[in-house]
Motif scaffolding. Structure first.
Motif, PDB file in Angstrom:
ATOM      1  N   UNK A 223      -3.605   3.077 -14.144  1.00 42.30           N
ATOM      2  CA  UNK A 223      -3.263   4.103 -15.130  1.00 42.30           C
ATOM      3  C   UNK A 223      -2.742   5.370 -14.449  1.00 42.30           C
ATOM      4  N   UNK A 224      -3.453   5.829 -13.444  1.00 42.52           N
ATOM      5  CA  UNK A 224      -3.091   7.095 -12.804  1.00 42.52           C
ATOM      6  C   UNK A 224      -1.792   6.999 -11.991  1.00 42.52           C
ATOM      7  N   UNK A 225      -1.449   5.794 -11.507  1.00 47.91           N
ATOM      8  CA  UNK A 225      -0.198   5.637 -10.766  1.00 47.91           C
ATOM      9  C   UNK A 225       0.932   5.151 -11.672  1.00 47.91           C
ATOM     10  N   UNK A 226       0.746   4.011 -12.314  1.00 47.83           N
ATOM     11  CA  UNK A 226       1.825   3.403 -13.107  1.00 47.83           C
ATOM     12  C   UNK A 226       2.173   4.197 -14.357  1.00 47.83           C
ATOM     13  N   UNK A 227       1.189   4.850 -14.958  1.00 47.18           N
ATOM     14  CA  UNK A 227       1.424   5.575 -16.212  1.00 47.18           C
ATOM     15  C   UNK A 227       1.620   7.075 -15.963  1.00 47.18           C
ATOM     16  N   UNK A 228       0.638   7.702 -15.319  1.00 48.85           N
ATOM     17  CA  UNK A 228       0.729   9.155 -15.124  1.00 48.85           C
ATOM     18  C   UNK A 228       1.697   9.533 -14.002  1.00 48.85           C
ATOM     19  N   UNK A 229       1.893   8.649 -13.025  1.00 51.79           N
ATOM     20  CA  UNK A 229       2.885   8.927 -11.986  1.00 51.79           C
ATOM     21  C   UNK A 229       2.336   9.460 -10.679  1.00 51.79           C
ATOM     22  N   UNK A 230       1.015   9.472 -10.507  1.00 56.84           N
ATOM     23  CA  UNK A 230       0.449   9.865  -9.221  1.00 56.84           C
ATOM     24  C   UNK A 230       0.697   8.755  -8.210  1.00 56.84           C
ATOM     25  N   UNK A 231       0.461   9.037  -6.929  1.00 56.47           N
ATOM     26  CA  UNK A 231       0.584   8.023  -5.889  1.00 56.47           C
ATOM     27  C   UNK A 231      -0.750   7.887  -5.158  1.00 56.47           C
ATOM     28  N   UNK A 232      -1.024   6.647  -4.724  1.00 57.32           N
ATOM     29  CA  UNK A 232      -2.276   6.392  -4.006  1.00 57.32           C
ATOM     30  C   UNK A 232      -2.231   7.072  -2.651  1.00 57.32           C
ATOM     31  N   UNK A 233      -3.299   7.765  -2.297  1.00 52.48           N
ATOM     32  CA  UNK A 233      -3.405   8.446  -0.998  1.00 52.48           C
ATOM     33  C   UNK A 233      -4.362   7.687  -0.073  1.00 52.48           C
ATOM     34  N   UNK A 234      -5.582   7.450  -0.543  1.00 50.97           N
ATOM     35  CA  UNK A 234      -6.586   6.745   0.261  1.00 50.97           C
ATOM     36  C   UNK A 234      -7.190   5.611  -0.559  1.00 50.97           C
ATOM     37  N   UNK A 235      -7.458   4.501   0.109  1.00 49.70           N
ATOM     38  CA  UNK A 235      -8.124   3.361  -0.516  1.00 49.70           C
ATOM     39  C   UNK A 235      -8.983   2.717   0.560  1.00 49.70           C
ATOM     40  N   UNK A 236     -10.237   3.183   0.647  1.00 45.26           N
ATOM     41  CA  UNK A 236     -11.137   2.766   1.716  1.00 45.26           C
ATOM     42  C   UNK A 236     -12.333   2.046   1.106  1.00 45.26           C
ATOM     43  N   UNK A 237     -12.584   0.784   1.498  1.00 44.62           N
ATOM     44  CA  UNK A 237     -13.766   0.067   0.986  1.00 44.62           C
ATOM     45  C   UNK A 237     -15.048   0.811   1.367  1.00 44.62           C
TER      46      UNK A 237
ATOM     47  N   UNK B 246       4.795  15.126  -5.878  1.00 45.31           N
ATOM     48  CA  UNK B 246       5.438  16.396  -5.581  1.00 45.31           C
ATOM     49  C   UNK B 246       4.695  17.181  -4.502  1.00 45.31           C
ATOM     50  N   UNK B 247       3.434  16.792  -4.231  1.00 42.81           N
ATOM     51  CA  UNK B 247       2.611  17.493  -3.247  1.00 42.81           C
ATOM     52  C   UNK B 247       1.686  16.484  -2.566  1.00 42.81           C
ATOM     53  N   UNK B 248       2.248  15.566  -1.767  1.00 45.40           N
ATOM     54  CA  UNK B 248       1.439  14.489  -1.193  1.00 45.40           C
ATOM     55  C   UNK B 248       0.331  14.945  -0.253  1.00 45.40           C
ATOM     56  N   UNK B 249       0.416  16.165   0.249  1.00 45.08           N
ATOM     57  CA  UNK B 249      -0.654  16.691   1.102  1.00 45.08           C
ATOM     58  C   UNK B 249      -1.529  17.688   0.344  1.00 45.08           C
ATOM     59  N   UNK B 250      -1.363  17.735  -0.966  1.00 47.70           N
ATOM     60  CA  UNK B 250      -2.107  18.676  -1.799  1.00 47.70           C
ATOM     61  C   UNK B 250      -3.450  18.120  -2.240  1.00 47.70           C
ATOM     62  N   UNK B 251      -3.974  18.692  -3.302  1.00 46.47           N
ATOM     63  CA  UNK B 251      -5.286  18.318  -3.829  1.00 46.47           C
ATOM     64  C   UNK B 251      -5.320  16.844  -4.199  1.00 46.47           C
ATOM     65  N   UNK B 252      -6.374  16.169  -3.740  1.00 45.83           N
ATOM     66  CA  UNK B 252      -6.567  14.761  -4.053  1.00 45.83           C
ATOM     67  C   UNK B 252      -7.511  14.621  -5.244  1.00 45.83           C
ATOM     68  N   UNK B 253      -7.243  13.602  -6.060  1.00 44.65           N
ATOM     69  CA  UNK B 253      -8.112  13.257  -7.180  1.00 44.65           C
ATOM     70  C   UNK B 253      -8.825  11.965  -6.835  1.00 44.65           C
ATOM     71  N   UNK B 254     -10.155  12.044  -6.705  1.00 41.26           N
ATOM     72  CA  UNK B 254     -10.972  10.873  -6.401  1.00 41.26           C
ATOM     73  C   UNK B 254     -11.267  10.140  -7.704  1.00 41.26           C
ATOM     74  N   UNK B 255     -10.930   8.853  -7.750  1.00 42.45           N
ATOM     75  CA  UNK B 255     -11.256   8.003  -8.892  1.00 42.45           C
ATOM     76  C   UNK B 255     -12.630   7.405  -8.583  1.00 42.45           C
ATOM     77  N   UNK B 256     -13.648   8.131  -8.999  1.00 43.27           N
ATOM     78  CA  UNK B 256     -15.019   7.874  -8.564  1.00 43.27           C
ATOM     79  C   UNK B 256     -15.750   6.925  -9.510  1.00 43.27           C
TER      80      UNK B 256
ATOM     81  N   UNK C 102      -5.817   9.670  -5.428  1.00 46.36           N
ATOM     82  CA  UNK C 102      -4.396   9.770  -5.766  1.00 46.36           C
ATOM     83  C   UNK C 102      -3.984  11.226  -5.623  1.00 46.36           C
ATOM     84  N   UNK C 103      -2.671  11.424  -5.455  1.00 42.64           N
ATOM     85  CA  UNK C 103      -2.105  12.768  -5.333  1.00 42.64           C
ATOM     86  C   UNK C 103      -0.800  12.822  -6.120  1.00 42.64           C
ATOM     87  N   UNK C 104      -0.338  14.024  -6.336  1.00 43.29           N
ATOM     88  CA  UNK C 104       0.957  14.211  -6.962  1.00 43.29           C
ATOM     89  C   UNK C 104       2.049  13.836  -5.970  1.00 43.29           C
TER      90      UNK C 104
END
Length: 129
Positions: free
Chosen positions: A19-33, A47-57, A43-45
């Motif tokens: 949802x957050x990537x395909x629909x809202x348009x964010x990009x995955x930043x980290x995916x660590x088991x 437009x700002x790949x080094x900006x604030x990250x949103x943790x899908x917790x 995920x991050x914007x």
């Protein structure tokens, strides 16, 4: 001091990622088991790949469900995202099948709309004048 990371609790990390990537348009930043099913998934914007990250917790802690349920039932967004044009974003997302609980509403210097992220949260999008 600046905000580096914030989070939203989600009921399914894979569904949330889609949802957050395909629909809202964010990009995955980290995916660590993290052991088991859980991941450190951010995920991050684009437009700002080094900006604030949103943790899908993951929402597994016992306090999370009552909290997120109460927020959603009261119509309170879990977080807000800035957009350049709320009406255009509303139209784009609605065209993708996103359910909104509040259509665009001008409130003085801001215009907002509220959507359901399909993962247990209401999310506000906002445009400042």
């Amino acid at each position: 001091m600046r905000i580096h990371l914030t989070s939203v609790f989600v009921d399914d990390q894979e569904k949330a990622l889609r949802f957050y990537t395909d629909v809202l348009g964010f990009v995955k930043k980290h995916d660590v088991p993290m052991g088991g099913e859980d991941r450190w998934l951010t995920v991050v914007s684009p437009e700002d790949p080094d900006g604030t990250e949103l943790l899908l917790e993951p929402d597994k802690h016992p306090a999370v469900k009552p909290y997120t349920t109460a927020l959603a039932e009261d119509g309170i967004p879990a977080t807000a995202f800035a957009v350049d044009d709320v009406q255009a974003e509303f139209d784009r997302l609605r065209g993708l099948g996103v359910h909104f609980t509040q259509e665009p509403l001008a409130m003085g210097p801001v215009t907002t709309a509220v959507l359901d992220d399909t993962c247990g949260n209401l999310i506000q999008i906002m445009q400042s004048a």
